[in-house]
Design a protein around this motif. Structure first.
Motif, PDB file in Angstrom:
ATOM      1  N   GLN A 293       0.797  -1.198   0.080  1.00 27.22           N
ATOM      2  CA  GLN A 293      -0.200   0.125  -0.065  1.00 27.22           C
ATOM      3  C   GLN A 293       0.680   1.276   0.047  1.00 27.22           C
ATOM      4  OE1 GLN A 293      -2.875  -0.838  -1.395  1.00 27.22           O
ATOM      5  NE2 GLN A 293      -4.213   0.042   0.363  1.00 27.22           N
ATOM      6  N   CYS A 294       2.210   1.093   0.533  1.00 27.01           N
ATOM      7  CA  CYS A 294       2.648   2.338   0.424  1.00 27.01           C
ATOM      8  C   CYS A 294       3.243   2.829  -1.120  1.00 27.01           C
ATOM      9  CB  CYS A 294       4.411   1.850   1.195  1.00 27.01           C
ATOM     10  SG  CYS A 294       4.084   1.564   2.964  1.00 27.01           S
ATOM     11  N   LEU A 295       3.231   1.722  -2.098  1.00 32.54           N
ATOM     12  CA  LEU A 295       3.471   2.061  -3.448  1.00 32.54           C
ATOM     13  C   LEU A 295       2.163   3.252  -3.936  1.00 32.54           C
ATOM     14  CD1 LEU A 295       4.509  -1.331  -4.695  1.00 32.54           C
ATOM     15  CD2 LEU A 295       5.934   0.650  -4.236  1.00 32.54           C
ATOM     16  N   HIS A 296       1.291   3.276  -3.154  1.00 26.21           N
ATOM     17  CA  HIS A 296       0.209   4.256  -3.598  1.00 26.21           C
ATOM     18  C   HIS A 296       1.016   5.853  -3.583  1.00 26.21           C
ATOM     19  CE1 HIS A 296      -4.007   5.497  -3.928  1.00 26.21           C
ATOM     20  NE2 HIS A 296      -3.431   6.757  -3.409  1.00 26.21           N
ATOM     21  N   ALA A 297       2.158   5.894  -2.965  1.00 24.78           N
ATOM     22  CA  ALA A 297       2.783   7.271  -3.228  1.00 24.78           C
ATOM     23  C   ALA A 297       3.279   7.350  -4.513  1.00 24.78           C
ATOM     24  CB  ALA A 297       3.775   7.218  -2.128  1.00 24.78           C
ATOM     25  N   PHE A 298       3.446   6.485  -5.346  1.00 29.04           N
ATOM     26  CA  PHE A 298       3.970   6.554  -6.778  1.00 29.04           C
ATOM     27  C   PHE A 298       2.809   6.127  -7.919  1.00 29.04           C
ATOM     28  CE2 PHE A 298       7.157   4.984  -4.304  1.00 29.04           C
ATOM     29  CZ  PHE A 298       8.041   6.060  -4.121  1.00 29.04           C
ATOM     30  N   THR A 299       1.779   5.030  -7.561  1.00 31.69           N
ATOM     31  CA  THR A 299       1.026   4.794  -8.312  1.00 31.69           C
ATOM     32  C   THR A 299      -0.215   5.679  -8.461  1.00 31.69           C
ATOM     33  OG1 THR A 299      -0.241   3.498  -6.903  1.00 31.69           O
ATOM     34  CG2 THR A 299       1.168   2.263  -8.024  1.00 31.69           C
ATOM     35  N   TYR A 300      -0.280   6.598  -7.414  1.00 36.25           N
ATOM     36  CA  TYR A 300      -1.538   7.552  -7.506  1.00 36.25           C
ATOM     37  C   TYR A 300      -0.881   9.052  -7.308  1.00 36.25           C
ATOM     38  CZ  TYR A 300      -4.919  11.018  -6.659  1.00 36.25           C
ATOM     39  OH  TYR A 300      -5.895  12.039  -6.508  1.00 36.25           O
ATOM     40  N   ALA A 301      -0.151   9.132  -6.456  1.00 35.12           N
ATOM     41  CA  ALA A 301       0.394  10.574  -6.066  1.00 35.12           C
ATOM     42  C   ALA A 301       1.310  11.234  -7.049  1.00 35.12           C
ATOM     43  CB  ALA A 301       0.891  10.610  -4.457  1.00 35.12           C
ATOM     44  N   THR A 302       2.441  10.577  -7.181  1.00 35.40           N
ATOM     45  CA  THR A 302       3.247  11.204  -8.246  1.00 35.40           C
ATOM     46  C   THR A 302       2.600  11.221  -9.659  1.00 35.40           C
ATOM     47  OG1 THR A 302       4.485   8.981  -8.724  1.00 35.40           O
ATOM     48  CG2 THR A 302       5.241  10.365  -7.181  1.00 35.40           C
ATOM     49  N   PHE A 303       1.867  10.173 -10.149  1.00 37.83           N
ATOM     50  CA  PHE A 303       1.272  10.114 -11.384  1.00 37.83           C
ATOM     51  C   PHE A 303       0.304  11.311 -11.332  1.00 37.83           C
ATOM     52  CE2 PHE A 303      -1.267   8.630 -14.859  1.00 37.83           C
ATOM     53  CZ  PHE A 303      -0.449   8.150 -15.655  1.00 37.83           C
ATOM     54  N   HIS A 304      -0.582  11.373 -10.388  1.00 36.84           N
ATOM     55  CA  HIS A 304      -1.559  12.435 -10.521  1.00 36.84           C
ATOM     56  C   HIS A 304      -1.045  13.738 -10.439  1.00 36.84           C
ATOM     57  CE1 HIS A 304      -5.295  14.313  -9.499  1.00 36.84           C
ATOM     58  NE2 HIS A 304      -4.725  15.127  -8.549  1.00 36.84           N
ATOM     59  N   VAL A 305       0.065  14.107  -9.594  1.00 30.76           N
ATOM     60  CA  VAL A 305       0.547  15.583  -9.492  1.00 30.76           C
ATOM     61  C   VAL A 305       1.242  15.963 -10.850  1.00 30.76           C
ATOM     62  CG1 VAL A 305       2.476  16.756  -8.587  1.00 30.76           C
ATOM     63  CG2 VAL A 305       1.049  15.446  -7.278  1.00 30.76           C
ATOM     64  N   THR A 306       1.824  14.852 -11.434  1.00 30.36           N
ATOM     65  CA  THR A 306       2.653  15.081 -12.781  1.00 30.36           C
ATOM     66  C   THR A 306       1.298  15.607 -13.976  1.00 30.36           C
ATOM     67  OG1 THR A 306       4.422  13.856 -12.355  1.00 30.36           O
ATOM     68  CG2 THR A 306       4.155  14.089 -14.533  1.00 30.36           C
TER      69      THR A 306
END
Length: 389
Positions: A293-306
């Protein structure tokens, strides 16, 4: 950029995602507990997505053409609260489907408009986006944990009135959002033509696949955990761990956006999705699930901000709403629609674990497309730009 303006935006993000913190983990579970099967749950989610796609773009076109962004935003917030009242007495598949469809007409454009307001309010400080958007993540994590405990102690039936309270609060706060007007005076077709380029088409295709891969997670993660023998409290903690990771990225978004080019951020996010969905499909170990679930930082957060900042670059000032609406519709509309339908079907024929394995394959396909395009000499997604904030 005033503190008052950003404060209203932060509150709106908090309230919007606080509602999602109840809706995403628990509404489909609620539907499951009142007797719906996986295909029915997937259909409700998918049809909502179809309606949200269509009306997000229609509302955005109307708002940009007539220069009434705030008026449309406030109207949609009010109607979303009014229509959700009928969900209090809805009991079966048919009634919940129809209420969800009508509700989606007004819910659809709300986040795209909010993103557009935020980008224009920040102006040259766009790198500060994450620090405003993080309030949404805080709202989500608070409600997902609280409702997990409430559902454990009392009943899933409470989620419908809690969601209603959240919609009412959003409607009240929407009046305080500073509206930013466009020049208007014509149809937005020129703006859409300017936005749709080879670079943006590849990006939108990759975003579409990324969100298709999220269909199993957003639609069936809680059901998957329950079938694996976990309780509502563990479900809440699992969702909370994901949002805690997301919050960390949101806070430091300005730092990584200065250090890494857009393509690398996207590629890393896609690889993280392959790993995350693969883990959920292959293991039922509680610790490993929480770590994934920690990978949500990348699968959602970084992808969304970008995604938000990329579409802001592509959109001229008078077409900011259209740009964000297009991005939101392709990813969270069409992508989620296909993802929900696919996940619902796979759940019925092979179970949730297999649905997550397929999701890993889909995000892998998105990675290949992104990698192949950016490997070309002229394949960069990112145009030269000034540093963010």
């Amino acid at each position: 950029m005033s503190h008052k303006s950003t404060g209203a935006l932060s509150r709106q993000y908090f309230l919007y995602f606080a509602v999602l913190g109840v809706f995403l983990p628990y509404f489909n579970l609620y539907c499951y507990h009142i007797g719906m099967n996986g295909l029915q749950i997937g259909t409700i989610s998918a049809v909502r997505s179809v309606v949200m796609v269509a009306f997000t773009l229609l509302w955005a076109a109307l708002a940009d053409r007539l220069m009434i962004r705030k008026g449309v935003f406030v109207f949609c917030n009010i109607l979303s609260a009014v229509i959700w009242v009928f969900m209090l007495s809805a009991e079966g598949y048919g009634s919940i489907l129809w209420i969800s469809v009508i509700h989606a007409i007004f819910l659809g454009p709300m986040i795209a408009f909010l993103e557009a307001f935020t980008m224009e309010t920040l102006e040259e400080d766009r790198g500060m986006y994450g620090r405003i958007r993080v309030w949404g993540s805080l709202g989500f994590i608070i409600m997902v944990v609280v409702m997990g405990r409430v559902a454990e102690l009392y009943s899933l039936w409470l989620i419908v009135p809690v969601i209603l309270a959240g919609f009412i609060a959003q409607a009240v706060n929407s009046f305080k959002i500073s509206g930013v007007s466009s020049r208007g005076g014509g149809l937005p077709s020129r703006g859409i033509k300017d936005i749709i380029t080879a670079r943006s088409s590849v990006f939108l295709a990759v975003g579409f696949l990324m969100l298709v891969s999220h269909g199993a997670y957003y639609g069936f993660f809680s059901i998957h955990l329950e079938k694996e023998g976990f309780g509502n409290l563990f479900m809440g903690v699992s969702w909370a761990v994901a949002i805690a990771a997301e919050i960390t990225v949101m806070i430091f978004a300005q730092v990584f956006l200065k250090r890494f080019v857009m393509e690398r951020v996207l590629l890393f996010s896609l690889i993280a999705a392959v790993v995350r969905w693969g883990v959920l499909g292959l293991t039922s170990n509680a610790i490993i699930i929480l770590l994934s679930q920690c990978l949500h930082a990348f699968t959602y957060a970084t992808f969304h901000v970008t995604s938000i900042l990329f579409m802001d670059q592509l959109s001229s000032r008078e077409f900011k709403t259209i740009g964000q609406s297009l991005n939101n519709s392709v990813q969270y509309g069409i992508g989620m629609m296909v993802g929900f339908f696919l996940a619902g079907y796979l759940y019925e024929v092979a179970g949730t674990a297999f649905a997550f394995i397929v999701s890993a394959g889909i995000s892998g396909a998105a990675f290949i497309i992104m990698w192949a395009y950016q490997a070309k000499p002229s394949g960069s997604l990112q145009e030269p730009r000034e540093p963010l904030g």
